[in-house]
Every structure is written in C-alpha cells, then in structure tokens.
Motif scaffolding. Structure first.
Motif, mmCIF file in Angstrom:
data_model
loop_
_atom_site.group_PDB
_atom_site.id
_atom_site.type_symbol
_atom_site.label_atom_id
_atom_site.label_comp_id
_atom_site.label_asym_id
_atom_site.label_seq_id
_atom_site.Cartn_x
_atom_site.Cartn_y
_atom_site.Cartn_z
ATOM 1 N N LEU A 175 100.656 48.605 1.681
ATOM 2 C CA LEU A 175 100.509 48.135 3.054
ATOM 3 C C LEU A 175 99.116 47.549 3.263
ATOM 4 O O LEU A 175 98.123 48.045 2.718
ATOM 5 N N ASP A 176 99.059 46.487 4.042
ATOM 6 C CA ASP A 176 97.786 45.864 4.390
ATOM 7 C C ASP A 176 97.058 46.768 5.379
ATOM 8 O O ASP A 176 97.441 46.878 6.543
ATOM 9 N N GLU A 187 88.124 54.258 -1.407
ATOM 10 C CA GLU A 187 89.524 54.336 -1.815
ATOM 11 C C GLU A 187 90.028 52.947 -2.156
ATOM 12 O O GLU A 187 89.546 51.941 -1.633
ATOM 13 N N GLU A 188 91.029 52.899 -3.044
ATOM 14 C CA GLU A 188 91.635 51.645 -3.452
ATOM 15 C C GLU A 188 93.136 51.705 -3.201
ATOM 16 O O GLU A 188 93.715 52.786 -3.115
ATOM 17 N N LEU A 189 93.752 50.540 -3.136
ATOM 18 C CA LEU A 189 95.198 50.471 -2.921
ATOM 19 C C LEU A 189 95.944 49.917 -4.127
ATOM 20 O O LEU A 189 97.156 50.073 -4.229
ATOM 21 N N ARG A 198 102.670 52.710 -0.545
ATOM 22 C CA ARG A 198 101.328 53.269 -0.696
ATOM 23 C C ARG A 198 100.436 52.783 0.451
ATOM 24 O O ARG A 198 100.358 51.585 0.720
ATOM 25 N N PHE A 199 99.791 53.718 1.144
ATOM 26 C CA PHE A 199 98.849 53.345 2.208
ATOM 27 C C PHE A 199 97.771 54.403 2.342
ATOM 28 O O PHE A 199 97.817 55.441 1.678
ATOM 29 N N PRO A 258 104.165 39.981 6.520
ATOM 30 C CA PRO A 258 102.736 39.687 6.281
ATOM 31 C C PRO A 258 101.874 40.907 6.018
ATOM 32 O O PRO A 258 100.775 40.777 5.481
ATOM 33 N N LYS A 259 102.327 42.092 6.371
ATOM 34 C CA LYS A 259 101.526 43.300 6.188
ATOM 35 C C LYS A 259 101.980 44.139 4.991
ATOM 36 O O LYS A 259 101.480 45.250 4.795
#
Length: 660
Positions: free
Chosen positions: A515-516, A563-565, A454-455, A577-578
């Motif tokens: 994803l960050d 928007e939210e993740l 999800r991104f 890390p991402k």
C-alpha cells in the motif's frame, strides 16, 4: 445555588410563566384600546369579562402547544415559532370577543392587528430579555473560557449558537481565510483575518482555538494547523460533517485534533466494484476479528452486504463487543435500504487449530478469508518468541492449508512493513508467513487464490504511539521517543481496511501487494506538533522554560530507525493508485515444508536457539544476536549461543530462491 435553574419545581415555574403571560396579554389589550381611543361605553364590563376569558383560553392554548416546555435559557428559533403560533391564537380569540361584544359603530378594525403586534412583542420580548439576563448571570458568576473559532461557515455559526447556550466556552472572535467576509459580523461576532490571530490571543487571553471546518480535506486542515502550531493555544476541532449529519455527535462536542489532520493525507475514494468483488453476497471469514484492524475490516465488510460474516478470535470480550456492534450496524443498514440481513456468526477459537479451521470453513461455506490474527507488538513478541512464532507462522500456515483443503476462493493475509529485511522476531515471522502463501501458490496449484497486503503503522490501533503521546502530554510529560531519527509510515485504519479489501480483489495468486503509505513521518516531529497543538511548549536545550520535555529512551530490541515496504526493486502499479504489486524472491514449498516441521519441533521443545537458527535460514536479512529478551532464554556462554542448532537440523543445501 445552581445558576442554571431557579430552585423551584417545574410546576411552579410554569404557573408563574402563565401568570406573566396573562398579564402581558391583558396589557396588550388595554394598550390596543387606549392607542385607538376606543370606548366600550355601557358594554365595558362585558368587554372586560369577555377579554379576560379570551386571555385565559389563550394561556391554556399556550400550554397546549408546548410553549411552557421550552427552557428560557435554551430558547431558539423553534421556540420563536411556537410563540408566534400562540400569539396568533390569542389574537384570534381576542378578535372574536371584540367583534361579538361591541356594536358596529364602536368597532375599529385596527385594534386586532395592534393587539397581535403588542402581544408578540411582550410575550416574545419578555422571554428574550429573560434569556439574556440568565446568560449574563451565568457568565458573571461562572465565567466562560474565551475561545476563537476558526471558520465562519455554517458549522462555525452552529458552533457559536451552541456554545453561547453552554457553560464552558465564550466565542470572542471568528477567523476565516476568505477575504470576502473578513470584517463582517456573524452571529454578533466579528470575523478577522488569520494574520490577526496573535493579537486576538493576547487581547482576549485566549487559550483555545476551535477549528470549525468539518468538510475541509486533511491537506487543507494540515496547512491551517501548520500556521497555528507556533501559537500558544490548544487547538481543538468539531466532529466530522458526516457524524454531525447522521446524529452521532453534536457540533459543540469539540475534541483534540486527529492525527490524520497532522499528516494531511486524504483518502482515495474506494472502487465499489473492487470492494464488493470478494464480499457481496458471499460467505466471509475474518480471523483476529476483535482486533483494531480486524474489527474495522468487519465494519467495511458488513457495509458491502455479504451473505454471511464469520468472526473468529480468541479474545472473548473483544469478540462479544464487536459482534454486538456489527449486529447494530447490520440492522441499521437493513432498515435504511430494506436489504437482506447479513448472518453474523462469532466463534471463539485459535487459528492454529487445523480441525477448527477446516470445520469453520466447511460448515459456513467460506468463500473469502481475511487472515488478520497475529501478534504484532515488536517488544512483546521479542519477549515471547515461541508464542509469536506459533501464532504468526503456524496460524497462517494452518489457516492457509485449511482454506486450500476446503476450496476457499480467496485468502488474504494482512502483513506488515516490518516483514521487509526484519530486525525482530515479529517481522521475521510475518515474512515467513508471506513465503508460506507464495510457496503454496506455486507448489500446490490449488483453487485458492492466496495474496498478502503489506502496510505500515495503523493510526488508532492498539499500541499506537498517538494515544500514548496524548496521555503523556495531558499528564505533564515527558513524551518518550526511542530515537531522534526514528521514522514510521502511518495510515488510518479505515483507509487500510478499504485498501486491503480492494487489493484482495485484484489478486491472481501469490501476489504481494504494497500500500502507498505516502511519506514517512519523523516520530519526534509528530511529538512536537502534538505538544504545540495541545497548547504547550517543548522543553529542550533550546528552551528551558518550556512545558513538556521529550526524552529519548533508546531503540527497543529489534526496532529499526527506518521501515521499508519493499524487499527488492521490482514493483508495478495496479488499477488502484494507492496499491502496488511487488515481485519478490521466496523459498519453494519443498524447502519451507521441512523448515516448518523443524520449527514446530523447536517450539514444542522450547528451543529458542533452534527457532533463531531456522528463522535466520528462512528469512533473508534476519540476523539477531540472540533472543535474550525472552525470559525463557537460558543463560548461555557466547560460544553456546553462537553454536545453537535446531532440534531437527534444517536442510544443509537449501534450494535456491525462486522468483514469481
């Protein structure tokens, strides 16, 4: 008259240059004798004839080594070496004649070196003077636009050399952050401190600054752009260093600033082990391969040397185009390292066709599926609800069940931040699709490892706001923004594709990877930055004299301000890390399966009320008022809309949510 070329044929120009060079060599020989006071005596006539023959042979030698193929206006270092080579040949011929004709007592060993130096001065100097004269003529009759180059490194010096030979820009100053070179002269141009920019722009009437720092990180470039934003200039940049080294582009092919530079987001180098785990040496299927994200995934996959790459899409021309590009990329990789060529297969088809999907996965022994095929434009899906549901929900369900049936090892769904507490049909269908994979993992216990990534928004993808803003600014505005407070996450398509591949390699089954996306960006701030860096001022209530206005059009149907993740708060890190792993609730398969049947019946009968009802039951937080933006929605009274029921009633007692 064309100022770049004298209106004579190429042959005539070369003949004139040969005559001029012959005269220059004769002058060099005459001066050599006179400077040393050499008298050939009775051998004078023979010496003149022999020297003339040597000069003729020298000019023919010049022609042979390619001296007359170089255009005077574009002569550079390489042409200088050719001149040096030709003059050395001429000196050798002249020396041979000199020592052969004259007697020992008449010889002076200094004459040949003096001839060489004079000939080099005359042949090379005449060309240099001619080049300067042509450049001056061009600048006088067609003045170049003055520009400032930010960055006095190697790329800046190459850019100056290229622009000085071009017809568009005239470099007037260097600007560099390094204090050590401020005040020095580079390629005939003075280097200034960034603090002098405002004065330089005013003094030289500069309208453009060229950023010549291709190796700088995005964070460094963002810092520079923040300093340039308030200046009344259009900021452009040279191509990426890799593209210049690979020969794809030249240093003087300046372009507008990339959005990545405005965001200042640097890409984490990919983990090669994760990148290749599900791809190298395997058979890979990408659905939606002709789209912006799908095609970039394919490029990344080809670089990882799969045994086979199957491209599936219903867009014929897009599929043809990406197949051709990937074949060229594959062939270039094979030539570089001698690796075995990846088999590339392009198939036209729809992911909702179960028979096709099973046939493709069986025939090509697919190991890994990247399911990208989906409708993603929120306003378009709001107006085409049935097709949006059919493609996004059933396309995913059919592909997943086919993968399970055919023993596919990994199935990775490309999802979206709009699936989190969705306010639109597109987001609801993507969350429904996520739940299908989560439920299948638990209920079926298959060998297929299902996961989803999800991104947020992908820069450069079809429908991206950035090219729209750029076009609107170029046309004089206005720039349209839906709401002054709307924010979005952004990521480059290259980074998104790399992270998707790495996330899929870490899956254990039913994983929701997030994803960050770094910090969200206010869209109106992005619009303002683009306006300023393209050399314009924003026209608003604070500045009526500006160039480009920003207009607010109102939120579109189903559009969020933010928007939210993540749906819940439960999230853990991974070895990358991402990439994060979310733990989220979902409906079990025994609840989803009858809902899917009801949803299919509602789509078949074009019952939008039933579709709305089922999506609301299946997707937590989805509560649209109506689906009235769809032209197929029949006018109904408020009462009938509120009482809309599905064609086949959903289960009255939905099983409680399960957590994985």
């Amino acid at each position: 008259m064309n100022l770049y070329t004298i209106p004579l044929s190429r042959t005539v120009k070369q003949t004139l240059l040969m005559l001029v060079d012959g005269f220059m060599l004769a002058l060099a020989a005459w001066l050599s004798f006179n400077m040393l006071d050499i008298n050939a005596g009775i051998m004078a006539d023979r010496m003149v004839l022999s020297t003339g023959l040597a000069i003729l042979l020298s000019v023919l030698g010049f022609f042979r080594i390619g001296l007359y193929r170089a255009l005077l206006l574009y002569m550079g270092v390489q042409s200088g070496f050719i001149v040096l080579q030709g003059v050395t040949i001429a000196a050798g011929l002249f020396g041979g004649v000199y020592y052969f004709v004259l007697s020992a007592q008449e010889l002076n060993n200094a004459v040949v070196p003096i001839f060489w130096m004079l000939a080099l001065l005359f042949i090379g100097g005449s060309r240099f003077v001619a080049k300067l004269a042509l450049q001056s003529l061009i600048q006088n009759f067609r003045p170049k636009e003055p520009v400032i180059i930010y960055g006095a490194g190697s790329s800046g010096m190459q850019l100056v050399a290229a622009l000085q030979n071009g017809d568009q820009y005239l470099p007037v100053a260097f600007v560099d952050d390094s204090r050590h070179i401020v005040g020095s002269i580079v390629n005939g141009i003075r280097v200034y401190s960034p603090s002098a920019l405002a004065e330089l722009i005013k003094n030289f009437s500069v309208r453009q600054i060229l950023l010549a720092m291709p190796s700088a990180s995005h964070a460094e470039r963002k810092e520079i752009l923040n300093r340039l934003e308030h200046l009344p200039v259009h900021v452009k940049t040279v191509p990426e260093l890799f593209d210049m080294r690979s020969g794809k582009v030249h240093v003087d092919e300046v372009r507008d600033i990339d959005i990545e530079d405005l965001l200042g987001r640097d890409i984490v180098p990919p983990d090669l082990d994760l990148m290749g785990a599900c791809i190298s040496g395997k058979s890979v299927l990408v659905t939606g391969a002709a789209g912006s994200i799908g095609s970039e995934l394919c490029r990344q996959i080809v670089n990882l040397r799969p045994a086979r790459l199957v491209l599936l899409d219903s867009f014929e021309f897009g599929l043809y185009d990406v197949e051709l590009e990937l074949q060229m990329l594959r062939d270039s990789l094979s030539l570089t390292d001698g690796s075995v060529k990846t088999e590339i297969i392009a198939l036209l088809g729809n992911v909702c066709n179960r028979g096709l999907m099973e046939a493709v996965m069986t025939r090509f022994s697919v190991n890994t599926v990247y399911h990208v095929a989906a409708y993603k434009q929120v306003p378009m899906v709001e107006k085409n609800v049935v097709e949006g549901v059919h493609n996004n929900v059933f396309g995913t369900a059919v592909s997943a069940l086919a993968a399970q049936q055919c023993g596919v090892e990994h199935f990775v769904l490309i999802s979206t931040d709009k699936a989190v507490r969705p306010t639109n049909v597109m987001g609801a269908t993507k969350r429904f699709a996520e739940q299908v994979l989560q439920a299948l993992t638990v209920a079926q216990g298959s060998r297929t490892c299902f996961s989803m990534v999800r991104f947020g928004n992908v820069l450069g993808s079809s429908g991206s706001v950035v090219p729209l803003f750029r076009r609107q600014i170029s046309e004089g505005g206005p720039v349209t923004v839906t709401h002054p407070e709307v924010t979005r996450y952004f990521m480059t398509v290259e980074e998104a594709a790399q992270l998707v591949i790495q996330a899929g390699s870490m899956a254990s089954g039913g994983d929701v990877f997030v994803l960050d996306m770094h910090d969200p960006i206010k869209i109106v701030d992005l619009a303002r930055k683009m306006i300023h860096l393209m050399g314009y001022d924003v026209r608003d209530e604070n500045s009526y004299g500006g160039d480009i206005a920003i207009e607010y059009t109102g939120l579109r149907p189903g559009e969020k301000l933010f928007e939210e993740l993540l749906i819940g708060e439960s999230v853990t890190g991974t070895e990358h890390p991402k990439i994060m792993r979310a733990e989220e609730d979902y409906l079990p398969w025994k609840t989803l399966e009858p809902m899917l049947k009801d949803l299919q019946a509602a789509c078949t009968s074009m019952d939008l009320g039933a579709i709305r009802y089922i999506l609301m039951r299946a997707v937590d937080g989805f509560e649209p008022d109506t689906l009235s933006d769809d032209p197929l929605w029949l006018d109904q009274t408020t009462t009938s809309q509120d009482s809309a029921v599905p064609t086949r009633a959903a289960p009255a007692n939905v099983t409680p949510l399960h957590k994985r």
